[in-house]
Enzyme design. Structure first.
Site, PDB file in Angstrom:
ATOM      1  NE  ARG A 112     -88.172 -26.064  30.961  1.00 55.17           N
ATOM      2  CZ  ARG A 112     -89.433 -26.465  30.845  1.00 55.17           C
ATOM      3  NH1 ARG A 112     -89.853 -27.520  31.513  1.00 55.17           N
ATOM      4  NH2 ARG A 112     -90.273 -25.818  30.064  1.00 55.17           N
ATOM      5  CE  LYS A 134     -65.860 -25.995  27.717  1.00 58.50           C
ATOM      6  NZ  LYS A 134     -64.791 -25.549  26.800  1.00 58.50           N
ATOM      7  CD  GLU A 176     -56.764 -33.061  23.335  1.00 55.49           C
ATOM      8  OE1 GLU A 176     -56.414 -32.326  24.272  1.00 55.49           O
ATOM      9  OE2 GLU A 176     -57.205 -32.618  22.253  1.00 55.49           O
ATOM     10  CE  LYS A 204     -62.220 -31.470  30.650  1.00 57.42           C
ATOM     11  NZ  LYS A 204     -62.677 -31.747  29.304  1.00 57.42           N
ATOM     12  CD  GLU A 214     -64.050 -22.346  28.055  1.00 57.16           C
ATOM     13  OE1 GLU A 214     -65.097 -22.292  27.409  1.00 57.16           O
ATOM     14  OE2 GLU A 214     -63.076 -23.035  27.722  1.00 57.16           O
ATOM     15  NE  ARG A 219     -63.893 -26.685  30.891  1.00 57.92           N
ATOM     16  CZ  ARG A 219     -64.930 -27.443  31.231  1.00 57.92           C
ATOM     17  NH1 ARG A 219     -65.717 -27.101  32.212  1.00 57.92           N
ATOM     18  NH2 ARG A 219     -65.178 -28.561  30.578  1.00 57.92           N
ATOM     19  CG  ASN A 223     -58.813 -24.318  24.690  1.00 53.64           C
ATOM     20  OD1 ASN A 223     -59.276 -25.439  24.486  1.00 53.64           O
ATOM     21  ND2 ASN A 223     -59.564 -23.263  24.910  1.00 53.64           N
ATOM     22  CG  HIS A 226     -56.403 -27.594  21.716  1.00 57.80           C
ATOM     23  ND1 HIS A 226     -55.468 -28.178  22.552  1.00 57.80           N
ATOM     24  CD2 HIS A 226     -57.366 -28.526  21.537  1.00 57.80           C
ATOM     25  CE1 HIS A 226     -55.872 -29.399  22.856  1.00 57.80           C
ATOM     26  NE2 HIS A 226     -57.020 -29.644  22.258  1.00 57.80           N
ATOM     27  CG  HIS A 230     -58.971 -25.657  16.957  1.00 57.90           C
ATOM     28  ND1 HIS A 230     -59.123 -25.009  18.164  1.00 57.90           N
ATOM     29  CD2 HIS A 230     -59.392 -26.926  17.167  1.00 57.90           C
ATOM     30  CE1 HIS A 230     -59.619 -25.856  19.056  1.00 57.90           C
ATOM     31  NE2 HIS A 230     -59.791 -27.024  18.480  1.00 57.90           N
ATOM     32  CG  HIS A 246     -58.367 -32.658  17.854  1.00 58.71           C
ATOM     33  ND1 HIS A 246     -58.367 -31.301  17.598  1.00 58.71           N
ATOM     34  CD2 HIS A 246     -58.349 -32.786  19.195  1.00 58.71           C
ATOM     35  CE1 HIS A 246     -58.366 -30.646  18.750  1.00 58.71           C
ATOM     36  NE2 HIS A 246     -58.355 -31.518  19.741  1.00 58.71           N
TER      37      HIS A 246
HETATM   38  N1  LIG Z   1     -66.913 -32.099  25.696  1.00 58.24           N
HETATM   39  C1  LIG Z   1     -65.617 -31.920  25.755  1.00 58.24           C
HETATM   40  O1  LIG Z   1     -65.090 -31.388  26.734  1.00 58.24           O
HETATM   41  C2  LIG Z   1     -64.760 -32.377  24.613  1.00 58.24           C
HETATM   42  C3  LIG Z   1     -63.364 -32.351  24.746  1.00 58.24           C
HETATM   43  C4  LIG Z   1     -62.597 -32.827  23.685  1.00 58.24           C
HETATM   44  C5  LIG Z   1     -63.207 -33.299  22.533  1.00 58.24           C
HETATM   45  N2  LIG Z   1     -64.566 -33.307  22.434  1.00 58.24           N
HETATM   46  C6  LIG Z   1     -65.244 -33.829  21.238  1.00 58.24           C
HETATM   47  O2  LIG Z   1     -64.893 -35.197  21.095  1.00 58.24           O
HETATM   48  C7  LIG Z   1     -65.075 -35.559  19.719  1.00 58.24           C
HETATM   49  C8  LIG Z   1     -63.966 -36.489  19.295  1.00 58.24           C
HETATM   50  O3  LIG Z   1     -63.991 -37.638  20.104  1.00 58.24           O
HETATM   51  P1  LIG Z   1     -63.189 -38.965  19.723  1.00 58.24           P
HETATM   52  O4  LIG Z   1     -61.817 -38.605  19.318  1.00 58.24           O
HETATM   53  O5  LIG Z   1     -63.412 -39.909  20.833  1.00 58.24           O
HETATM   54  O6  LIG Z   1     -63.887 -39.451  18.366  1.00 58.24           O
HETATM   55  P2  LIG Z   1     -65.123 -40.433  18.077  1.00 58.24           P
HETATM   56  O7  LIG Z   1     -66.134 -40.378  19.130  1.00 58.24           O
HETATM   57  O8  LIG Z   1     -65.552 -40.152  16.688  1.00 58.24           O
HETATM   58  O9  LIG Z   1     -64.439 -41.891  18.109  1.00 58.24           O
HETATM   59  C9  LIG Z   1     -63.460 -42.232  17.156  1.00 58.24           C
HETATM   60  C10 LIG Z   1     -63.815 -43.527  16.426  1.00 58.24           C
HETATM   61  O10 LIG Z   1     -63.565 -44.644  17.274  1.00 58.24           O
HETATM   62  C11 LIG Z   1     -64.695 -45.503  17.300  1.00 58.24           C
HETATM   63  N3  LIG Z   1     -64.666 -46.146  18.613  1.00 58.24           N
HETATM   64  C12 LIG Z   1     -64.974 -45.601  19.800  1.00 58.24           C
HETATM   65  N4  LIG Z   1     -64.666 -46.432  20.789  1.00 58.24           N
HETATM   66  C13 LIG Z   1     -64.170 -47.555  20.236  1.00 58.24           C
HETATM   67  C14 LIG Z   1     -63.648 -48.752  20.757  1.00 58.24           C
HETATM   68  N5  LIG Z   1     -63.512 -48.961  22.068  1.00 58.24           N
HETATM   69  N6  LIG Z   1     -63.227 -49.695  19.874  1.00 58.24           N
HETATM   70  C15 LIG Z   1     -63.283 -49.456  18.547  1.00 58.24           C
HETATM   71  N7  LIG Z   1     -63.746 -48.336  18.002  1.00 58.24           N
HETATM   72  C16 LIG Z   1     -64.171 -47.387  18.836  1.00 58.24           C
HETATM   73  C17 LIG Z   1     -65.851 -44.581  17.049  1.00 58.24           C
HETATM   74  O11 LIG Z   1     -66.952 -45.298  16.557  1.00 58.24           O
HETATM   75  C18 LIG Z   1     -65.272 -43.625  16.018  1.00 58.24           C
HETATM   76  O12 LIG Z   1     -65.306 -44.196  14.740  1.00 58.24           O
HETATM   77  C19 LIG Z   1     -65.151 -34.268  18.944  1.00 58.24           C
HETATM   78  O13 LIG Z   1     -66.474 -34.084  18.478  1.00 58.24           O
HETATM   79  C20 LIG Z   1     -64.795 -33.191  19.947  1.00 58.24           C
HETATM   80  O14 LIG Z   1     -65.470 -31.978  19.723  1.00 58.24           O
HETATM   81  C21 LIG Z   1     -65.339 -32.859  23.459  1.00 58.24           C
END
Ligand SMILES: NC(=O)c1ccc[n+]([C@@H]2O[C@H](COP(=O)([O-])OP(=O)(O)OC[C@H]3O[C@@H](n4cnc5c(N)ncnc54)[C@H](O)[C@@H]3O)[C@@H](O)[C@H]2O)c1
Length: 349
Positions: A112, A134, A176, A204, A214, A219, A223, A226, A230, A246
């Site tokens: 939990r 999140k 972003e 942020k 939210e 918050r 977006n 966005h 999307h 993205h």
């Molecule tokens: N929780 C939130 O507030 C929030 C906000 C925005 C996005 N997200 C989520 O984030 C995700 C996308 O994240 P992302 O863009 O980081 O993608 P990701 O985590 O898939 O990373 C992109 C690629 O880079 C590789 N990688 C990571 N770090 C590396 C490094 N230092 N050197 C070499 N390769 C590396 C990873 O293995 C992957 O192949 C989505 O699922 C999205 O929903 C969450």
């Protein structure tokens, strides 16, 4: 070079985000004192090793968005149980948004709620995903449909770790960063990367502190750009099997949002030009991909559960720039949206 510590006030307390080159060397100092062991969650291709100062066990999860599943969350929780992790121990996510969302979610439900720390290794995770609490996984029915608000105990944004990041992933993060430039952090593009990350995290953190769950609508400004993004991602998937990144979609979404705000008389030409200038400064595209269809894009926007876009009797809801900055705007006439999309589509072909 000095590190910056940015406090995030949320989850009934406050936690630090350490930003700058070499910040991951400080990991041991931010581990909760009561923790007796650590479980590191990462992906094999990342290849970044961290030192928690505790006995630590490394678990890897597969690469890619498809790895954010309930099945992988269950796998992680079962491993935690097997390792006899308890709630005062610590989970350490080392990766991009996929790893921080998945590991954070598993930590939030194990016993939990178990402590976790994010070591963000992509630009997108450093400026966005790793901060704010999140967490979540996807269902076949939609992205991030299962998740929680569960704040990390600390976040590390070591900009040295970005050196191994593929250029297209850097560009994704810059989409972003460009967004933050319009919601309260102008002039980012001329700063060193560690300063850009720090400014985005500060912004942020301020938004999250005001509207952690939210509920107030604040918050929603995160977006910005966005809603169309999307829809463009969904449209691309419907047309071909190749994905639109993205961050690239967000860049187009920012330009679209600026032009929509202009058509509603909310901003002038110079502010629209500013959107183009910032997007170009990050070498991001600004055109709607060839083949896109305006009516279908509107349909995707209306079906996007996560977005602010919805139909009311008076029109559509968007996050738009204006005299008071970026805010939620309802009553945008659907005809204006369609005609601007058609105009932008004709410019691309
Ligand atoms: N929780 C939130 O507030 C929030 C906000 C925005 C996005 N997200 C989520 O984030 C995700 C996308 O994240 P992302 O863009 O980081 O993608 P990701 O985590 O898939 O990373 C992109 C690629 O880079 C590789 N990688 C990571 N770090 C590396 C490094 N230092 N050197 C070499 N390769 C590396 C990873 O293995 C992957 O192949 C989505 O699922 C999205 O929903 C969450």
């Amino acid at each position: 070079v000095s590190l910056k510590t940015i406090p995030v006030t949320a989850g009934g307390g406050s936690y630090p985000v350490l930003v700058g080159p070499g910040a991951s060397a400080e990991l041991a100092s931010v581990i909760p004192k009561a923790a007796k062991r650590a479980v590191v969650i990462t992906q094999s291709k990342i290849g970044i090793e961290v030192e928690s100062g505790l006995p630590q066990h490394v678990l890897t999860v597969p690469d890619g968005e498809n790895s954010k599943t309930m099945a992988n969350a269950e796998y992680l929780c079962r491993q935690f149980a097997e390792l006899s992790l308890n709630r005062s121990d610590v989970v350490i996510a080392v990766g991009g948004g996929v790893v921080t969302d998945l590991a954070g979610f598993a930590a939030s439900v194990f016993h939990r709620g178990t402590n976790y720390v994010n070591v963000a290794t992509t630009l997108l995770a450093q400026v966005d995903a790793s901060v704010g609490g999140k967490t979540g996984v996807n269902l076949p029915e939609g992205k991030n449909l299962v998740g929680s608000f569960w704040q990390p105990r600390a976040v590390i944004c070591d900009t040295d770790l970005l050196r191994s990041l593929p250029p297209e992933e850097m560009r994704c993060g810059y989409g972003e960063v460009a967004k933050y430039a319009f919601i309260g952090a102008p002039g980012l593009e001329s700063l060193p990367i560690s300063e850009q990350v720090a400014r985005c995290v500060e912004l942020k953190a301020a938004v999250v502190a005001e509207d952690e769950h939210e509920t107030s609508g604040r918050r929603a400004i995160l977006n910005y750009g966005h809603t169309l993004a999307h829809a463009l991602e969904a449209e691309r998937l419907a047309l071909t099997s190749s994905k639109l990144k993205h961050g690239e979609a967000v860049a187009i979404g920012l330009v679209f949002a600026a032009r929509l705000a202009k058509s509603l008389g909310r901003i002038g030409d110079s502010r629209v030009s500013e959107h183009y200038r910032v997007v170009r400064s990050y070498h991001l595209g600004e055109s709607i991909p060839v083949g896109a269809n305006a009516a279908r894009l509107v349909k995707f926007m209306a079906g996007d559960k996560k977005s602010m876009f919805s139909r009311s009797s008076t029109g559509l809801t968007f996050v738009l720039d204006g005299p008071n900055g970026v805010e939620v705007v309802d009553s945008v006439p659907e005809g204006d949206v369609i005609s601007l999309l058609e105009e932008m589509i004709s410019e691309s072909s």
